[in-house]
Design a protein around this motif. Sequence first.
Motif: not given
Length: 221
Positions: A93-102, A111-122
């Motif tokens: 979670y902290p890396i999402y905050q650092k990158l400005g991701a939501s 089998d692991g975690w599946q995530r959907r995240v909005r990132f500000p850019d590539r």
Amino acid sequence: MSLIAEFSLRSPDLVLASALDAAPDVTVELEQQMATEFDAPVFIFWAFGGDFERLEAGLDSDETVSEYTVIEELGDRKLYRARLDCEEICAIYPIYQKLGASPMAATGSADGWQRRVRFPDRDSVVKMRQFCADNDVDFRLNRLYTPGDSELEDKFGLSAEQRKALVTAERVGYFDVPREVALAELGEELDISGQSASERIRRGVSELVSNTLLSDFKRRK
């Protein structure tokens, strides 16, 4: 322009990893995560699809969880509130905050975690991948698209691969009781391994539940 990334994360150091290993048929869906500078993070999640006793035995021994309680039961689903042990987690979670991701959605299983995240850019997606590589977390990007891309979005949140897997599973009798085909045979139909077929079915079912059965419940909340 922002980008939406759908990806999987795997590591024994991720939150709930050993608990989910103890209950391989269980799927969990993140409802809310809360963290402050002074308190241990709190993880609120739904669990469904498997043996709750095995899951709770796994939570008791999971080093990423310091304590947990069941706060609601709805049919074959349970809502848990877990306080996490920061020292034992590879914190994402902290890396999402650092990158400005939501973060938008998260489901976990053995089998692991599946995530959907909005990132500000590539570039932020690239940095996320590098963070995972640096911390021995397996990162696999499944989809990357811009919001509103009608060719990639499904009204139920399904990827094309998930939709195909679910439709094929129904067609060949995988959902019948008793099942007409095993996972290995379903994988052959999809031209993938049985394990990959299982992952697509799990993710697809989770998306359908989240975007249909749970959608009204979440709006009411």
